[in-house]
Structure formats: C-alpha cells, structure tokens
Design an enzyme around this catalytic site. Structure first.
Site, PDB file in Angstrom:
ATOM      1  N   ASP A  19     -99.898 109.670 126.763  1.00 44.06           N
ATOM      2  CA  ASP A  19     -98.989 110.717 126.272  1.00 44.06           C
ATOM      3  C   ASP A  19     -99.766 111.960 125.844  1.00 44.06           C
ATOM      4  OD1 ASP A  19     -96.568 111.855 125.638  1.00 44.06           O
ATOM      5  OD2 ASP A  19     -96.381 110.863 123.691  1.00 44.06           O
ATOM      6  N   ASN A  21     -99.760 115.067 127.756  1.00 49.01           N
ATOM      7  CA  ASN A  21    -100.140 115.982 128.843  1.00 49.01           C
ATOM      8  C   ASN A  21     -99.517 117.364 128.661  1.00 49.01           C
ATOM      9  OD1 ASN A  21    -101.199 113.660 129.852  1.00 49.01           O
ATOM     10  ND2 ASN A  21     -99.796 113.461 131.578  1.00 49.01           N
ATOM     11  N   TRP A  24    -101.209 119.260 125.821  1.00 50.33           N
ATOM     12  CA  TRP A  24    -102.556 119.666 126.251  1.00 50.33           C
ATOM     13  C   TRP A  24    -102.472 120.952 127.072  1.00 50.33           C
ATOM     14  CZ3 TRP A  24    -105.125 120.548 130.835  1.00 50.33           C
ATOM     15  CH2 TRP A  24    -106.532 120.480 130.811  1.00 50.33           C
ATOM     16  N   ARG A  32     -96.854 122.615 132.124  1.00 49.33           N
ATOM     17  CA  ARG A  32     -96.876 121.193 131.791  1.00 49.33           C
ATOM     18  C   ARG A  32     -97.457 120.351 132.930  1.00 49.33           C
ATOM     19  NH1 ARG A  32     -94.123 118.972 127.857  1.00 49.33           N
ATOM     20  NH2 ARG A  32     -93.841 117.147 129.155  1.00 49.33           N
ATOM     21  N   ASN A  67     -87.624 109.330 131.501  1.00 40.15           N
ATOM     22  CA  ASN A  67     -88.281 110.567 131.937  1.00 40.15           C
ATOM     23  C   ASN A  67     -87.493 111.336 133.012  1.00 40.15           C
ATOM     24  OD1 ASN A  67     -91.643 109.195 131.483  1.00 40.15           O
ATOM     25  ND2 ASN A  67     -90.521 110.594 130.136  1.00 40.15           N
ATOM     26  N   ARG A 184    -101.678 104.106 122.144  1.00 40.41           N
ATOM     27  CA  ARG A 184    -100.885 105.297 122.460  1.00 40.41           C
ATOM     28  C   ARG A 184    -101.637 106.546 122.033  1.00 40.41           C
ATOM     29  NH1 ARG A 184     -94.569 106.526 122.569  1.00 40.41           N
ATOM     30  NH2 ARG A 184     -94.717 108.680 123.250  1.00 40.41           N
ATOM     31  N   SER A 192     -91.487 103.960 122.590  1.00 39.94           N
ATOM     32  CA  SER A 192     -90.797 104.631 123.702  1.00 39.94           C
ATOM     33  C   SER A 192     -90.433 103.679 124.860  1.00 39.94           C
ATOM     34  CB  SER A 192     -91.624 105.821 124.201  1.00 39.94           C
ATOM     35  OG  SER A 192     -91.851 106.746 123.162  1.00 39.94           O
TER      36      SER A 192
HETATM   37  C1  IPE Z   1     -93.677 107.784 127.071  1.00 32.42           C
HETATM   38  O1  IPE Z   1     -93.928 109.094 126.761  1.00 32.42           O
HETATM   39  C2  IPE Z   1     -93.598 107.617 128.553  1.00 32.42           C
HETATM   40  C3  IPE Z   1     -94.845 107.756 129.291  1.00 32.42           C
HETATM   41  C4  IPE Z   1     -96.024 107.970 128.773  1.00 32.42           C
HETATM   42  C5  IPE Z   1     -94.727 107.621 130.716  1.00 32.42           C
HETATM   43  P1  IPE Z   1     -92.758 110.135 126.444  1.00 32.42           P
HETATM   44  O2  IPE Z   1     -93.407 111.430 126.187  1.00 32.42           O
HETATM   45  O3  IPE Z   1     -91.732 110.096 127.524  1.00 32.42           O
HETATM   46  O4  IPE Z   1     -92.098 109.523 125.125  1.00 32.42           O
HETATM   47  P2  IPE Z   1     -91.269 110.225 123.985  1.00 32.42           P
HETATM   48  O5  IPE Z   1     -90.146 110.954 124.663  1.00 32.42           O
HETATM   49  O6  IPE Z   1     -92.173 111.165 123.277  1.00 32.42           O
HETATM   50  O7  IPE Z   1     -90.805 109.115 123.106  1.00 32.42           O
HETATM   51  C1  IPE Z   2     -97.099 111.982 129.181  1.00 26.97           C
HETATM   52  O1  IPE Z   2     -97.255 113.290 128.758  1.00 26.97           O
HETATM   53  C2  IPE Z   2     -96.811 111.887 130.652  1.00 26.97           C
HETATM   54  C3  IPE Z   2     -95.446 111.443 130.986  1.00 26.97           C
HETATM   55  C4  IPE Z   2     -94.530 111.107 130.130  1.00 26.97           C
HETATM   56  C5  IPE Z   2     -95.128 111.413 132.396  1.00 26.97           C
HETATM   57  P1  IPE Z   2     -96.021 114.174 128.302  1.00 26.97           P
HETATM   58  O2  IPE Z   2     -95.526 114.926 129.491  1.00 26.97           O
HETATM   59  O3  IPE Z   2     -94.994 113.336 127.636  1.00 26.97           O
HETATM   60  O4  IPE Z   2     -96.705 115.156 127.283  1.00 26.97           O
HETATM   61  P2  IPE Z   2     -96.072 115.699 125.918  1.00 26.97           P
HETATM   62  O5  IPE Z   2     -95.653 114.503 125.117  1.00 26.97           O
HETATM   63  O6  IPE Z   2     -94.910 116.556 126.287  1.00 26.97           O
HETATM   64  O7  IPE Z   2     -97.174 116.463 125.284  1.00 26.97           O
HETATM   65 MG    MG Z   3     -94.718 112.790 125.699  1.00 29.50          MG
END
Ligand code: IPE
Ligand code: IPE
Ligand code: MG
Length: 240
Positions: A19, A21, A24, A32, A67, A184, A192
């Site tokens: 989590d 990305n 970052w 993103r 997602n 995590r 999640s």
């Molecule tokens: C969990 O991350 C899913 C993955 C890493 C693939 P999310 O970014 O989707 O989770 P929430 O929405 O912050 O709970």
């Molecule tokens: C995790 O990073 C990757 C996936 C859920 C696919 P995020 O895209 O959730 O990154 P943040 O949480 O928005 O920073």
């Molecule tokens: Mg996330």
C-alpha cells in the site's frame, strides 16, 4: 541468512499488503499510476528477500474486490500493469524455482488477456518447489469465504457437515498454510479485506514505508519483529 534472524524460526508464510503507491506519487507530483509503476522494483526486490529467507510461501495483495471503485483509468492501468509484470518476470521466477499462482475471483471484469497470462504463468511454473508466490488479484476475503460456502452448498453439505475443515477445503488454495506474518506498508492500520479467514492468528506488522520504497531489508526487519513476538494461539505460554 540475514543478520539477527534465527534460521530455525523463519515464518513459513509471509503475506504483504502493498500500500501507498498513490501517496508516494503524490509526494513527487507524479500521477498515481507512476506510483504503481515504481512498486515493481519494490515487489521483485522483496521476492528476492523472501527467497533469501527461504520462505515456503510469499503472498501479495495486488488488487482487491473493492479496487474496482477507483477511476476507470487507474483500473485499466492496473490491469495492463499486472499483465506486463507477468510478461517481464515469469521466466526469471521460473528459473529461480518459484511457483506462481493467483487467488481471487475470475469475473468478467478481469480482461481476458490478463487471465490468459495468469494461466500461462501458473502452468509454466506449476512443478516448481522452491517457493510459492501467490498474487491476490480481484481478491476479497469476504468473497473467498462466500465462494467457499457456495461450493459447500453445491456439494450438498448441510448443518454440522459444515466445519472449519470442510470450509478450508474450498478456499482458493486449500493447501496454503495460514500466513504467520502479515506486513502492511504506508502507515495504515487495517486489513482491507485481505485473507480474512487465514489471518485469524497471524502476527501483524505495520510500517510507515510506502510500498515503492519497500525493499528486502524492510521484509527482514518485519521478520525480526515477528521473531520477537510470542505466539499463543489462545493457549498459555509454557514457563521455560
Ligand atoms: C488494499 O489497499 C488493497 C491492495 C493493496 C491491493 P487499499 O489502498 O485498497 O485499501 P484501503 O482502501 O486503504 O483500505
Ligand atoms: C496500493 O497503493 C496499490 C493498490 C491498491 C493497487 P494505493 O494505490 O492504494 O496507494 P495509496 O493508498 O492511495 O497511497
Ligand atoms: Mg491504498
């Protein structure tokens, strides 16, 4: 074995919620999707670390059943990105003796081309025995439990025929041991919908590191933390 890790108490199965990305990328004024792209090096360095530790199972959460709520462009990017990752890494993983598998729902929303790549990688590596690398894709813990219950109902199980053991037989990978350790990244303290059944007694380690900055060193840190914990599984610690 990395320094400070007891080779006799290495977890058998480590699972990782990749989590952070998006954040970052945001910190760097990037899109993103560029954060997701930067996660690729993190992932394969961590896989190397998992091999160094000699894990039997290493699992990552790549795309959740929730997602799909993200903007269509980002979802489309993630589909193509996962396809590309398989193309770029499967031969190398195969050469290293890694068995690749996917857990999650194969529904109509997952592009056919990606499903084909998933099947090819699974088939190519199916006899490898060094480590099982599981990618949770279009995965939801609740969906997995529902799918298992549906399979039980379909085979005619009723009442007390439904047990923890019979349900486990219908999880996406019935042979996968429960994760000993779940990591995590990105400072979020939640599950999640990841491996809900399987995490019942997992040790949880949370780190502020954003996924694209994660490297095997951080995995080793998590394992050291794991080794400092006392697992009880509801029992009591034997006096030593
Ligand atoms: C969990 O991350 C899913 C993955 C890493 C693939 P999310 O970014 O989707 O989770 P929430 O929405 O912050 O709970
Ligand atoms: C995790 O990073 C990757 C996936 C859920 C696919 P995020 O895209 O959730 O990154 P943040 O949480 O928005 O920073
Ligand atoms: Mg996330």
């Amino acid at each position: 074995m990395p320094e400070g890790i007891d080779p006799n108490r290495v977890p058998r199965h480590v699972a990782c919620v990749m989590d952070g990305n998006g954040r970052w990328a945001q910190q760097r004024n990037l899109k993103r999707t560029e954060g997701h792209a930067a996660g690729e090096d993190a992932l394969f360095d961590t896989v190397e670390g998992a091999l160094e530790l000699g894990l039997d199972y290493f699992t990552v959460y790549a795309f959740s059943t929730e997602n799909w709520k993200r903007p269509p462009d980002e979802v489309r990017y993630l589909m193509g990105f996962n396809e590309g990752i398989l193309k770029r890494h499967r031969d190398d993983l195969h050469a290293k003796g890694v068995r690749i598998q996917f857990i999650g729902r194969r529904d109509w929303r997952v592009p056919r081309r990606l499903l084909r790549r998933i099947d090819e990688a699974t088939e190519q590596t199916r006899h490898n025995t060094r480590m099982v690398f599981t990618v949770a894709f279009n995965y939801g813990g609740r969906a997995e439990i529902i799918d298992a219950v549906r399979a039980l109902v379909a085979e005619g199980a009723t009442g007390d025929k439904i047990t923890e053991k019979s349900l486990r037989r219908h999880l996406y990978d019935p042979h996968m041991p429960d994760p000993d350790l779940v990591v995590r990244t990105s400072g979020e303290f939640r599950i999640s919908n990841f491996l809900l059944w399987e995490q019942a007694y997992s040790e949880l380690v949370f780190t502020d590191v954003l996924w694209p900055d994660f490297r095997r060193q951080h995995l080793f840190d998590a394992v050291r933390e794991f080794q400092s914990r006392e697992r009880r599984f509801g029992g009591v610690q034997e006096p030593s």
